[in-house]
Design an enzyme around this catalytic site. Structure first.
Site, PDB file in Angstrom:
ATOM      1  N   HIS A 230     -33.529  -6.830  20.659  1.00 51.66           N
ATOM      2  CA  HIS A 230     -34.245  -5.885  18.761  1.00 51.66           C
ATOM      3  C   HIS A 230     -33.341  -4.441  18.428  1.00 51.66           C
ATOM      4  O   HIS A 230     -33.520  -3.768  17.819  1.00 51.66           O
ATOM      5  CB  HIS A 230     -35.610  -5.447  19.063  1.00 51.66           C
ATOM      6  CG  HIS A 230     -35.627  -4.764  20.338  1.00 51.66           C
ATOM      7  ND1 HIS A 230     -35.287  -4.778  21.236  1.00 51.66           N
ATOM      8  CD2 HIS A 230     -36.493  -3.587  19.980  1.00 51.66           C
ATOM      9  CE1 HIS A 230     -36.194  -3.780  21.957  1.00 51.66           C
ATOM     10  NE2 HIS A 230     -36.083  -3.087  21.695  1.00 51.66           N
TER      11      HIS A 230
ATOM     12  N   HIS B 284     -31.938   0.624  15.768  1.00 49.81           N
ATOM     13  CA  HIS B 284     -33.424   0.016  16.846  1.00 49.81           C
ATOM     14  C   HIS B 284     -33.891  -0.425  15.204  1.00 49.81           C
ATOM     15  O   HIS B 284     -34.598  -0.063  14.294  1.00 49.81           O
ATOM     16  CB  HIS B 284     -34.294   0.955  17.229  1.00 49.81           C
ATOM     17  CG  HIS B 284     -35.068   0.326  18.210  1.00 49.81           C
ATOM     18  ND1 HIS B 284     -36.793   0.206  17.081  1.00 49.81           N
ATOM     19  CD2 HIS B 284     -35.297   0.557  18.975  1.00 49.81           C
ATOM     20  CE1 HIS B 284     -37.606  -0.561  18.628  1.00 49.81           C
ATOM     21  NE2 HIS B 284     -36.708   0.283  19.638  1.00 49.81           N
TER      22      HIS B 284
END
Length: 695
Positions: free
Chosen positions: A63, A78
């Site tokens: 992620h 992010h």
């Protein structure tokens, strides 16, 4: 004396809407504790590199990733907020550490629908970790942006950039200290007293953190994401926030989602590993490991059992929701192609596309077996194989009255035993055995989680690799086919028949009630009890009138968010409302509800009124739904495979009415910018041991 283009420039890693970093709904990123940057509210899944350079980090859960440019700038991407809890399921990255990438180069995908279905924000942050150290600044616009388009301009003094390029990368501790030095707050301190003999570096920091939060006996479990070590504490009052946040190497302390989050930055894995060494054990835990207060009454036990069941269904279904939606849309498209004569129903093209759209439903026991096993902690591959047993062609053939060799071994009331196992009568569900089913394989995954530890305990390690799977597949498959499978299918079939019976009594009134109240189930995550029933109806009956009503409620919640987007003068609220509206019209209502409708004024009520009208008209016009995907994006799901009929046109009328009523009521009576002053905090609601339902 400055460079405004760095390693080919900074481009948008995803397409969507540019958002100021200070408007990100996460205090750690919004406060620029990790560094300055910008954010993107994405509207498409593709992910590209924001700059040219070398990959220096890829999160285990995929992620987040980091790139160091040739000029020494460290860039962190992010994807989503708190998405580490999804264990990588929505992310697909094909890049590794030390790979060379160019700005705009495709790196992977983020399944936006899956992230939102899991109740997480898809907001993606691009952070320049060492920009402050370089004495640089960033300017980023806001508004719509395409994938790979120029997103930000950097201003970095050339001498600092050159010096950084020649020097080793700054450590996380140095960066944290630099941020502290630039801040007017008190300089950070390190607690040295009481360290174990010889403890230095990350081990010393970990010891200080553990002591600062009340000692290892106060820690229930600990996990980490890409920037934070996340503790679940027994007593949060025992933690000394000021002490922890002023430790060298700690950027900040955040309390959110029931967790005590210590923000570390790029060195988070090192600190996490050190914390695990300090407290002992692996440090890894899931929500199932948390002590849960046991009920003491019959009603309490019923509530506990029901909430636990919802948790299991949630954990099992979330990873496949996107695939179910895609399969449903493909079914609708195939029906349209057939309707307009593009594809003949007896052609091989039709058969191949039908296989693409139907395989997800047919092989649900295998797929859900894998995800349910991960939820229970049993072996996913073995449970998937057990799911394969339930849908094996010869087993399905034994259940089909039209198949050659079909026999009735015996009959008890309405139960037909159409097979036997060593002389024991077996009742396979008529027609397709356990193909398309969900609940039997979930029970099989649970039984496997009980059996596996016993097999490991008693089977010698030298032969365990072969005999443990052999016995597990044989035992669980036998128990499911002979005992639990028929019982579970009888119960789930009864529930489905009950719902269909209510709809048949008065579809319009049922639509009015369900349309008004269904999104209340979403608030508590209880809609996960309905989703398997809808999937089962579509798989077995080919259609679901219940899902048609649910679709109208999605449009209504989007109408409420749309009214806010048009009415508000707050740029921050517009930034939230636009993507939330699109998300609801695509069938995901959590961003609209948790980000806006439940927080401001009376919007949830006015939107639910629109859902009631939409549901009522859905029932009044006898709308049926032939796919899984709802709202406007799911229009192919309302195409009858036999041809366009009243369901499709009824869907258009009911959805339009839901949108108009919701929008009008919200615009005039549900929201004004004065409500921003009385914003309500909307927390994720957790019932039992399961994932949160909201965003």
């Amino acid at each position: 004396m400055s460079q405004t283009e760095l390693s080919g420039g900074i481009v948008a890693p995803l397409a969507g809407t540019m958002v100021a970093i200070t408007d990100v709904p996460d205090p750690m990123f919004a406060s620029k504790a990790m560094g300055d940057g910008f954010a993107v509210a994405p509207n498409a899944d593709d992910v590209v590199a924001p700059c040219s350079g070398t990959v220096i980090m890829v999160a285990k859960t995929a992620h987040a990733f980091g790139i160091r440019t040739d000029d020494g700038l460290e860039v962190l991407v992010h994807m989503g907020i708190d998405t580490v809890e999804l264990e990588g399921a929505p992310f697909s990255m094909h890049v590794d550490v030390d790979d060379r990438v160019e700005a705009g180069q495709p790196l992977g995908r983020m399944d936006l629908a899956a992230v939102e279905a899991a109740g997480k924000s898809t907001m993606t942050m691009v952070i320049f970790l060492n920009l402050a150290q370089k004495k640089g600044s960033v300017e980023a616009a806001t508004g719509p942006i395409g994938l790979g388009e120029q997103a930000a301009t950097l201003d970095i003094p050339e001498q600092d950039a050159d010096a950084t390029a020649a020097a080793p990368a700054a450590t996380a501790t140095t960066e944290a200290s630099a941020q502290s030095a630039a801040s007017p707050t008190t300089a950070k301190i390190a607690v040295a007293a009481g360290h174990p003999s010889g403890a230095t570096g990350f081990d010393a920091l970990a010891y200080d953190i553990v002591e600062g939060i009340g000692g290892k006996d106060n820690i229930r479990n600990v996990v980490h994401c890409i920037t934070r070590v996340r503790f679940t504490l027994k007593d949060t009052e025992a933690a000394n926030d000021d002490l922890v946040k002023n430790l060298d190497g700690v950027i900040d302390v955040i309390k959110a989602g029931g967790q005590y989050q210590v923000v570390i930055g790029p060195a988070v894995e090192d600190v996490y590993d050190a914390v695990v060494r300090v407290i002992g054990g692996t440090g890894e835990a899931s929500p199932d490991d948390e002590p849960v207060e046991r009920p003491t009454t019959i009603v309490g036990w019923f509530q506990f059992g029901f909430s636990s069941l919802i948790g299991v269904i949630t954990g099992s279904m979330i990873p496949v929701i996107g695939l179910l939606a895609a399969s449903g849309i493909l079914k609708g498209i195939l029906a349209l192609l057939t309707q307009f004569g593009v594809v003949a129903s007896d052609s091989s093209t039709y058969a191949l596309i039908d296989a693409m759209s139907s395989s997800m439903f047919y092989f649900l026991p295998i797929i859900i077996g894998f995800t349910a096993a991960r939820r229970f902690g049993s072996d996913p591959i073995i449970v998937a194989i057990i799911g394969g047993v339930l849908v094996f062609p010869s087993v399905v053939s034994m259940s089909d009255p039209e198949a050659d060799g079909y026999t009735v071994v015996s009959q008890l009331g309405n139960t037909i035993f159409n097979a036997d196992f060593f002389g024991i009568p077996v009742a396979l569900p008529q027609g397709n055995a356990y193909a398309y089913s969900i609940f039997p394989i979930i029970v099989a995954a649970y039984l496997a989680s009980l059996l596996e530890p016993q097999l490991k305990k008693y089977i010698p390690a030298v032969v365990r690799m072969i005999f443990a799977p052999l016995l597990e597949v044989f035992i669980i498959s036998t128990v499911m086919l002979v005992v639990f499978g028929p019982i579970i299918m009888t119960i789930s079939g009864g529930v489905a028949n009950g719902i269909n019976g209510v709809l048949e009594v008065n579809y319009a009134i049922a639509g009015l009630i369900i349309g008004a109240l269904y999104q209340c189930l979403v608030i508590f995550g209880l809609h996960w009890a309905v989703i398997p029933l809808v999937a089962s109806q579509i798989a077995i009956d080919g259609s679901s009138p219940l899902n048609a009503i649910i679709s109208a409620t999605m449009v209504a919640q989007g109408g409420g968010a749309l009214a806010i987007w048009i009415r508000t003068r707050s740029q921050k609220i517009k930034t939230l409302a636009g993507p939330a509206t699109i998300s609801a019209f695509c069938g995901i209502t959590e961003p609209a509800m948790y980000g806006l409708n439940l927080k401001y004024g009376r919007v949830f009520i006015t939107a639910s009124a629109g859902g009631a009208i939409g549901g009522f008209l859905t029932g009044l016009m006898d709308v049926n739904m032939y796919g899984f995907t709802g709202a406007f994006v799911g229009f192919p799901s309302f195409v009858n495979p036999a041809g366009l009929d009243h369901s499709f046109f009824g869907f258009l009328i009911a959805s339009t009415a839901a949108l108009v009523v919701s929008f009008t009521l919200t615009y005039f009576f549900g929201y004004s910018d004065n409500d921003l002053e009385t914003e309500r905090a909307v927390k994720k609601v957790r019932l039992g041991k399961r994932e949160p339902a909201g965003v």
